[in-house]
Design a protein around this motif. Structure first.
Motif, PDB file in Angstrom:
ATOM      1  N   PHE A  25       0.827  -1.199   0.000  1.00 51.28           N
ATOM      2  CA  PHE A  25       0.000   0.000   0.000  1.00 51.28           C
ATOM      3  C   PHE A  25       0.866   1.256   0.000  1.00 51.28           C
ATOM      4  O   PHE A  25       0.643   2.183  -0.773  1.00 51.28           O
ATOM      5  CB  PHE A  25      -0.966   0.048   1.194  1.00 51.28           C
ATOM      6  N   TRP A  26       1.867   1.297   0.884  1.00 48.60           N
ATOM      7  CA  TRP A  26       2.683   2.506   0.997  1.00 48.60           C
ATOM      8  C   TRP A  26       3.545   2.718  -0.245  1.00 48.60           C
ATOM      9  O   TRP A  26       3.799   3.860  -0.645  1.00 48.60           O
ATOM     10  CB  TRP A  26       3.496   2.504   2.286  1.00 48.60           C
ATOM     11  N   ILE A  27       3.974   1.639  -0.883  1.00 50.87           N
ATOM     12  CA  ILE A  27       4.687   1.771  -2.159  1.00 50.87           C
ATOM     13  C   ILE A  27       3.745   2.378  -3.197  1.00 50.87           C
ATOM     14  O   ILE A  27       4.113   3.302  -3.931  1.00 50.87           O
ATOM     15  CB  ILE A  27       5.242   0.405  -2.629  1.00 50.87           C
ATOM     16  N   MET A  82       2.006   9.647  -5.212  1.00 49.33           N
ATOM     17  CA  MET A  82       2.346  10.989  -4.743  1.00 49.33           C
ATOM     18  C   MET A  82       3.644  11.540  -5.340  1.00 49.33           C
ATOM     19  O   MET A  82       3.880  12.744  -5.301  1.00 49.33           O
ATOM     20  CB  MET A  82       2.470  10.988  -3.209  1.00 49.33           C
ATOM     21  N   LYS A  83       4.496  10.676  -5.872  1.00 41.89           N
ATOM     22  CA  LYS A  83       5.822  11.095  -6.335  1.00 41.89           C
ATOM     23  C   LYS A  83       5.812  12.300  -7.277  1.00 41.89           C
ATOM     24  O   LYS A  83       6.627  13.209  -7.125  1.00 41.89           O
ATOM     25  CB  LYS A  83       6.556   9.922  -6.981  1.00 41.89           C
ATOM     26  N   ILE A 106       5.620  10.203   2.184  1.00 42.20           N
ATOM     27  CA  ILE A 106       5.377   9.178   3.207  1.00 42.20           C
ATOM     28  C   ILE A 106       6.217   9.438   4.449  1.00 42.20           C
ATOM     29  O   ILE A 106       5.763   9.241   5.567  1.00 42.20           O
ATOM     30  CB  ILE A 106       5.631   7.769   2.638  1.00 42.20           C
ATOM     31  N   ASN A 107       7.455   9.856   4.261  1.00 39.80           N
ATOM     32  CA  ASN A 107       8.340  10.155   5.390  1.00 39.80           C
ATOM     33  C   ASN A 107       8.553  11.657   5.473  1.00 39.80           C
ATOM     34  O   ASN A 107       9.678  12.142   5.433  1.00 39.80           O
ATOM     35  CB  ASN A 107       9.676   9.422   5.226  1.00 39.80           C
ATOM     36  N   TYR A 108       7.463  12.382   5.599  1.00 37.68           N
ATOM     37  CA  TYR A 108       7.503  13.841   5.592  1.00 37.68           C
ATOM     38  C   TYR A 108       8.402  14.349   6.720  1.00 37.68           C
ATOM     39  O   TYR A 108       8.245  13.950   7.877  1.00 37.68           O
ATOM     40  CB  TYR A 108       6.089  14.402   5.764  1.00 37.68           C
ATOM     41  N   LYS A 109       9.330  15.197   6.366  1.00 37.10           N
ATOM     42  CA  LYS A 109      10.251  15.782   7.345  1.00 37.10           C
ATOM     43  C   LYS A 109       9.815  17.211   7.655  1.00 37.10           C
ATOM     44  O   LYS A 109       9.807  18.057   6.763  1.00 37.10           O
ATOM     45  CB  LYS A 109      11.676  15.794   6.798  1.00 37.10           C
ATOM     46  N   ILE A 157      -2.251  15.520   3.386  1.00 43.86           N
ATOM     47  CA  ILE A 157      -0.799  15.702   3.528  1.00 43.86           C
ATOM     48  C   ILE A 157      -0.332  16.868   2.665  1.00 43.86           C
ATOM     49  O   ILE A 157       0.557  17.627   3.051  1.00 43.86           O
ATOM     50  CB  ILE A 157      -0.010  14.397   3.234  1.00 43.86           C
ATOM     51  N   ILE A 158      -0.947  17.069   1.514  1.00 40.72           N
ATOM     52  CA  ILE A 158      -0.607  18.224   0.675  1.00 40.72           C
ATOM     53  C   ILE A 158      -0.979  19.526   1.396  1.00 40.72           C
ATOM     54  O   ILE A 158      -0.200  20.482   1.415  1.00 40.72           O
ATOM     55  CB  ILE A 158      -1.298  18.123  -0.705  1.00 40.72           C
ATOM     56  N   ALA A 159      -2.154  19.561   2.008  1.00 43.89           N
ATOM     57  CA  ALA A 159      -2.583  20.757   2.749  1.00 43.89           C
ATOM     58  C   ALA A 159      -1.711  20.975   3.986  1.00 43.89           C
ATOM     59  O   ALA A 159      -1.379  22.124   4.314  1.00 43.89           O
ATOM     60  CB  ALA A 159      -4.053  20.638   3.130  1.00 43.89           C
TER      61      ALA A 159
END
Length: 153
Positions: free
Chosen positions: A14-16, A22-23, A36-39, A135-137
């Motif tokens: 799923f995450w892949i 999203m890429k 996925i690993n938002y910093k 996540i975009i917002a």
């Protein structure tokens, strides 16, 4: 019921899939980003996405071990709540004192989608449709407010 290995493979797939979806989407600053690993760039402040057997959750977690500093960060988020709500275009759940599944004290701001399962591939479009715009917002919101948190960290 799935074995631990099967469940892990489904989660990973799923995450892949989500990551590939999203890429091509650039950050609010127009840069490539690992969604996925938002910093956040601020220690102890995390944006987390989680999909489980019965729900999906997206959250901001404040995990500073010093409760006073954690409360200071949370109060700053509360001071920005109007901007947050305007940017996300919805209400989220705000918890100043919570405990996660590892028994770690934290503050969190969350949005939950119930009735979906990461283990049902037919639910994946709903999961992606839930997580993607949020996540975009959050990225847009964070771009606007990160300097405030850098000043107090």
């Amino acid at each position: 019921m799935y074995s631990k290995e099967e469940a892990s493979k489904i989660r990973q797939q799923f995450w892949i899939t989500f990551g590939k979806y999203m890429k091509p989407i650039l950050s609010a600053e127009g840069l490539p980003i690992k969604w996925i690993n938002y910093k956040t760039g601020i220690k102890h402040i995390y944006f987390r996405m989680n999909a489980e057997q019965h729900k999906a959750i997206i959250s901001i977690e404040i995990t500073h071990p010093n409760q006073e500093i954690r409360n200071l960060y949370f109060e700053q988020f509360k001071a920005l709540k109007l901007l947050f709500t305007d940017t996300l275009n919805e209400e989220w759940n705000w918890e100043e004192n919570a405990i996660n599944e590892l028994s770690v004290s934290l503050s969190q701001i969350t949005k939950t989608l119930n009735g979906v399962s990461i283990f049902n591939q037919q639910n994946w479009p709903a999961l992606i449709s839930f997580l993607k715009p949020r996540i975009i917002a959050l990225d847009q919101f964070w771009t606007d407010v990160k300097p405030i948190f850098e000043a107090i960290s």
